[in-house]
Write a protein that holds these residues in place. Structure first.
Motif, PDB file in Angstrom:
ATOM      1  N   MET A  30       0.841  -1.191   0.000  1.00 14.80           N
ATOM      2  CA  MET A  30       0.000   0.000   0.000  1.00 14.80           C
ATOM      3  C   MET A  30       0.881   1.248   0.000  1.00 14.80           C
ATOM      4  O   MET A  30       1.891   1.305   0.707  1.00 14.80           O
ATOM      5  CB  MET A  30      -0.917   0.010   1.222  1.00 14.80           C
ATOM      6  CG  MET A  30      -1.839  -1.208   1.334  1.00 14.80           C
ATOM      7  SD  MET A  30      -3.011  -1.314  -0.031  1.00 14.80           S
ATOM      8  CE  MET A  30      -4.096   0.049   0.360  1.00 14.80           C
ATOM      9  N   TYR A  31       0.481   2.252  -0.786  1.00 15.41           N
ATOM     10  CA  TYR A  31       1.251   3.482  -0.939  1.00 15.41           C
ATOM     11  C   TYR A  31       0.386   4.660  -0.497  1.00 15.41           C
ATOM     12  O   TYR A  31      -0.795   4.761  -0.854  1.00 15.41           O
ATOM     13  CB  TYR A  31       1.670   3.676  -2.400  1.00 15.41           C
ATOM     14  CG  TYR A  31       2.577   2.581  -2.913  1.00 15.41           C
ATOM     15  CD1 TYR A  31       3.946   2.743  -2.916  1.00 15.41           C
ATOM     16  CD2 TYR A  31       2.042   1.389  -3.405  1.00 15.41           C
ATOM     17  CE1 TYR A  31       4.786   1.745  -3.400  1.00 15.41           C
ATOM     18  CE2 TYR A  31       2.873   0.388  -3.886  1.00 15.41           C
ATOM     19  CZ  TYR A  31       4.240   0.565  -3.877  1.00 15.41           C
ATOM     20  OH  TYR A  31       5.059  -0.418  -4.345  1.00 15.41           O
ATOM     21  N   TYR A  32       0.999   5.577   0.267  1.00 15.36           N
ATOM     22  CA  TYR A  32       0.275   6.748   0.757  1.00 15.36           C
ATOM     23  C   TYR A  32       1.171   7.976   0.643  1.00 15.36           C
ATOM     24  O   TYR A  32       2.396   7.887   0.811  1.00 15.36           O
ATOM     25  CB  TYR A  32      -0.124   6.590   2.223  1.00 15.36           C
ATOM     26  CG  TYR A  32      -1.040   5.422   2.520  1.00 15.36           C
ATOM     27  CD1 TYR A  32      -2.422   5.586   2.554  1.00 15.36           C
ATOM     28  CD2 TYR A  32      -0.515   4.162   2.764  1.00 15.36           C
ATOM     29  CE1 TYR A  32      -3.256   4.519   2.831  1.00 15.36           C
ATOM     30  CE2 TYR A  32      -1.339   3.092   3.038  1.00 15.36           C
ATOM     31  CZ  TYR A  32      -2.710   3.270   3.072  1.00 15.36           C
ATOM     32  OH  TYR A  32      -3.538   2.199   3.348  1.00 15.36           O
ATOM     33  N   LYS A  76      -4.137   2.327   7.838  1.00 13.18           N
ATOM     34  CA  LYS A  76      -5.490   2.643   7.368  1.00 13.18           C
ATOM     35  C   LYS A  76      -6.298   3.353   8.446  1.00 13.18           C
ATOM     36  O   LYS A  76      -7.094   4.254   8.145  1.00 13.18           O
ATOM     37  CB  LYS A  76      -6.196   1.360   6.936  1.00 13.18           C
ATOM     38  CG  LYS A  76      -5.697   0.789   5.616  1.00 13.18           C
ATOM     39  CD  LYS A  76      -6.424  -0.490   5.254  1.00 13.18           C
ATOM     40  CE  LYS A  76      -5.945  -1.032   3.908  1.00 13.18           C
ATOM     41  NZ  LYS A  76      -6.607  -2.309   3.564  1.00 13.18           N
ATOM     42  N   VAL A 112       4.799   3.778   2.976  1.00 12.52           N
ATOM     43  CA  VAL A 112       4.607   2.590   2.159  1.00 12.52           C
ATOM     44  C   VAL A 112       4.612   1.366   3.072  1.00 12.52           C
ATOM     45  O   VAL A 112       5.449   1.254   3.978  1.00 12.52           O
ATOM     46  CB  VAL A 112       5.718   2.455   1.091  1.00 12.52           C
ATOM     47  CG1 VAL A 112       5.568   1.155   0.314  1.00 12.52           C
ATOM     48  CG2 VAL A 112       5.688   3.654   0.152  1.00 12.52           C
ATOM     49  N   TYR A 124       6.148  10.203   1.940  1.00 11.43           N
ATOM     50  CA  TYR A 124       5.283   9.052   1.720  1.00 11.43           C
ATOM     51  C   TYR A 124       5.337   8.067   2.882  1.00 11.43           C
ATOM     52  O   TYR A 124       6.249   8.074   3.712  1.00 11.43           O
ATOM     53  CB  TYR A 124       5.655   8.343   0.414  1.00 11.43           C
ATOM     54  CG  TYR A 124       7.079   7.835   0.383  1.00 11.43           C
ATOM     55  CD1 TYR A 124       7.461   6.659   1.054  1.00 11.43           C
ATOM     56  CD2 TYR A 124       8.062   8.534  -0.329  1.00 11.43           C
ATOM     57  CE1 TYR A 124       8.772   6.210   1.024  1.00 11.43           C
ATOM     58  CE2 TYR A 124       9.376   8.082  -0.361  1.00 11.43           C
ATOM     59  CZ  TYR A 124       9.723   6.921   0.326  1.00 11.43           C
ATOM     60  OH  TYR A 124      11.020   6.477   0.294  1.00 11.43           O
ATOM     61  N   ASP A 139      -0.541  -2.495   8.060  1.00 11.79           N
ATOM     62  CA  ASP A 139      -1.522  -2.023   7.077  1.00 11.79           C
ATOM     63  C   ASP A 139      -2.809  -1.573   7.766  1.00 11.79           C
ATOM     64  O   ASP A 139      -3.366  -0.524   7.431  1.00 11.79           O
ATOM     65  CB  ASP A 139      -1.804  -3.141   6.075  1.00 11.79           C
ATOM     66  CG  ASP A 139      -2.657  -2.661   4.915  1.00 11.79           C
ATOM     67  OD1 ASP A 139      -2.408  -1.548   4.410  1.00 11.79           O
ATOM     68  OD2 ASP A 139      -3.582  -3.394   4.526  1.00 11.79           O
ATOM     69  N   LEU A 180      -3.553  11.121   5.231  1.00 10.82           N
ATOM     70  CA  LEU A 180      -2.854  10.127   4.422  1.00 10.82           C
ATOM     71  C   LEU A 180      -3.723   9.811   3.214  1.00 10.82           C
ATOM     72  O   LEU A 180      -4.867   9.379   3.360  1.00 10.82           O
ATOM     73  CB  LEU A 180      -2.612   8.849   5.233  1.00 10.82           C
ATOM     74  CG  LEU A 180      -1.390   8.806   6.142  1.00 10.82           C
ATOM     75  CD1 LEU A 180      -1.281   7.429   6.795  1.00 10.82           C
ATOM     76  CD2 LEU A 180      -0.108   9.126   5.390  1.00 10.82           C
ATOM     77  N   GLU A 181      -3.185  10.032   2.037  1.00 13.42           N
ATOM     78  CA  GLU A 181      -3.927   9.769   0.810  1.00 13.42           C
ATOM     79  C   GLU A 181      -3.318   8.581   0.086  1.00 13.42           C
ATOM     80  O   GLU A 181      -2.134   8.585  -0.244  1.00 13.42           O
ATOM     81  CB  GLU A 181      -3.920  11.000  -0.096  1.00 13.42           C
ATOM     82  CG  GLU A 181      -4.694  12.179   0.466  1.00 13.42           C
ATOM     83  CD  GLU A 181      -4.797  13.324  -0.526  1.00 13.42           C
ATOM     84  OE1 GLU A 181      -4.357  13.128  -1.695  1.00 13.42           O
ATOM     85  OE2 GLU A 181      -5.283  14.400  -0.146  1.00 13.42           O
ATOM     86  N   GLN A 182      -4.152   7.576  -0.159  1.00 17.02           N
ATOM     87  CA  GLN A 182      -3.666   6.392  -0.864  1.00 17.02           C
ATOM     88  C   GLN A 182      -3.351   6.763  -2.311  1.00 17.02           C
ATOM     89  O   GLN A 182      -4.044   7.580  -2.940  1.00 17.02           O
ATOM     90  CB  GLN A 182      -4.712   5.283  -0.809  1.00 17.02           C
ATOM     91  CG  GLN A 182      -4.190   3.941  -1.286  1.00 17.02           C
ATOM     92  CD  GLN A 182      -5.167   2.823  -0.975  1.00 17.02           C
ATOM     93  OE1 GLN A 182      -6.109   2.988  -0.215  1.00 17.02           O
ATOM     94  NE2 GLN A 182      -4.950   1.670  -1.578  1.00 17.02           N
ATOM     95  N   CYS A 183      -2.287   6.171  -2.835  1.00 13.12           N
ATOM     96  CA  CYS A 183      -1.861   6.521  -4.182  1.00 13.12           C
ATOM     97  C   CYS A 183      -1.165   5.322  -4.813  1.00 13.12           C
ATOM     98  O   CYS A 183      -1.162   4.220  -4.257  1.00 13.12           O
ATOM     99  CB  CYS A 183      -0.918   7.730  -4.145  1.00 13.12           C
ATOM    100  SG  CYS A 183       0.614   7.368  -3.261  1.00 13.12           S
ATOM    101  N   ALA A 226      -5.202   6.882   8.444  1.00 17.85           N
ATOM    102  CA  ALA A 226      -5.737   7.560   7.262  1.00 17.85           C
ATOM    103  C   ALA A 226      -7.198   7.956   7.472  1.00 17.85           C
ATOM    104  O   ALA A 226      -7.637   9.014   7.000  1.00 17.85           O
ATOM    105  CB  ALA A 226      -5.602   6.654   6.038  1.00 17.85           C
TER     106      ALA A 226
END
Length: 305
Positions: free
Chosen positions: A1-3, A107, A26, A24, A103, A9-12, A110
């Motif tokens: 997962m990438y943020y 989340k 990760v 970031y 993870d 925190l925005e997932q990307c 986020a």
């Protein structure tokens, strides 16, 4: 997962992380890390084997800060641990997590966190705080359990669950070791040897270290409390045994003169005048009762009964 670390925190995707516009976060599995570690330009080789992670620590490298987490499960402190690794530089943080716990934590951050001044330091602080978020209530629960055990000991020592007090002592021991390692981690981050963090933001790590120190002090107090509970238990057992011995001593003391009388008149010599006396038997009974009554009154006056 990438943020990306923005106001939240925005997932990307991986491309946005490597673009370098924002710091970031990760989260990768060990297999994903082996495939992708070259793309992060951290300049280290980390082969993660969870069986080789035994403590929480941070190590300063030439161009990175790496380390591991070994976190006791708050549901089963003495047996279950969550183990994962991390690598930090000025661009962000990468977690290598085989369990999936990181993870879930990221989340949660986020969903719940929103920052006026987004930065990597603030994310790390929130992440570390999330690890210990339940600890104060856990320590308070231990203290209440020990209060209950202490009350049981004072009321009836045989009904007290001393085994549970010993279990709490073992759990507190593991938590203390965990807190000491987390304090060392916080101090290593605050040291900021590679200048990955902005000096004004290292206060977050100092705040975390201060909180860990308070939790460590609280765990020390509870550990001392378990020792006091154990000493109280042994003291109450000794008091109970002493009471039993006192009662046996009193009974023995009362019956000693009665035994003497029984032995004296059990000799059955021919010329013992009491044997032929009409009142001999009632007199012996009365004398025996008088001895018992006088002894009981004497013992009560001395507060031995």
């Amino acid at each position: 997962m990438y943020y990306l670390i923005k106001s939240t925190l925005e997932q990307c995707g991986a491309e946005e992380v490597h673009a370098g516009e924002f710091q970031y976060v990760v989260v990768l599995s060990p297999e994903e890390w082996k495939r992708e570690q070259g793309s992060f330009d951290i300049g280290i080789e980390m082969d993660i084997n969870t069986d080789e992670i035994h403590n929480t620590k941070a190590e300063v490298n030439f161009d990175s800060l790496t380390g591991t987490f070994c976190i006791p499960s708050r549901r089963n402190i003495t047996e279950i641990e969550y183990k994962y690794a991390f690598a930090i530089d000025e661009k962000g943080i990468v977690f290598i997590d085989p369990s999936g716990v990181v993870d879930r934590m990221v989340k949660r951050i986020a969903r719940r966190k929103k920052w006026k001044v987004p930065c990597l330091e603030r994310f790390i602080y929130d992440f570390l705080e999330l690890i210990i978020s339940r600890d104060l209530s856990i320590l308070e629960g231990f203290e209440k359990e020990l209060d209950s055990i202490e009350a049981d000991i004072l009321e009836d020592v045989n009904s007290a669950d001393l085994e549970r007090a010993n279990e709490i002592r073992g759990e507190i021991r593991d938590l203390r070791i965990h807190y000491e390692q987390m304090i060392d981690l916080g101090q290593e981050l605050e040291e900021n040897e590679n200048n990955f963090f902005k000096p004004e933001n290292t206060r977050y790590f100092r705040l975390f270290t201060d909180r860990m120190t308070r939790l460590h002090d609280a765990s020390n107090s509870i550990r001392d409390y378990t020792v006091q509970i154990r000493d109280l238990y042994h003291t109450q057992m000794e008091i109970k045994q002493n009471r039993v011995m006192t009662l046996l001593t009193v009974v023995t003391t009362i019956f000693m003169p009665l035994t003497l009388i029984a032995g004296w008149y059990g000799m059955n010599f021919r010329y013992m005048p009491e044997l032929e006396s009409r009142w001999g038997y009632p007199i012996v009974i009365l004398v025996s009762l008088a001895i018992i009554i006088i002894s009981l009154l004497f013992f009560r006056k001395k507060k031995w009964l």
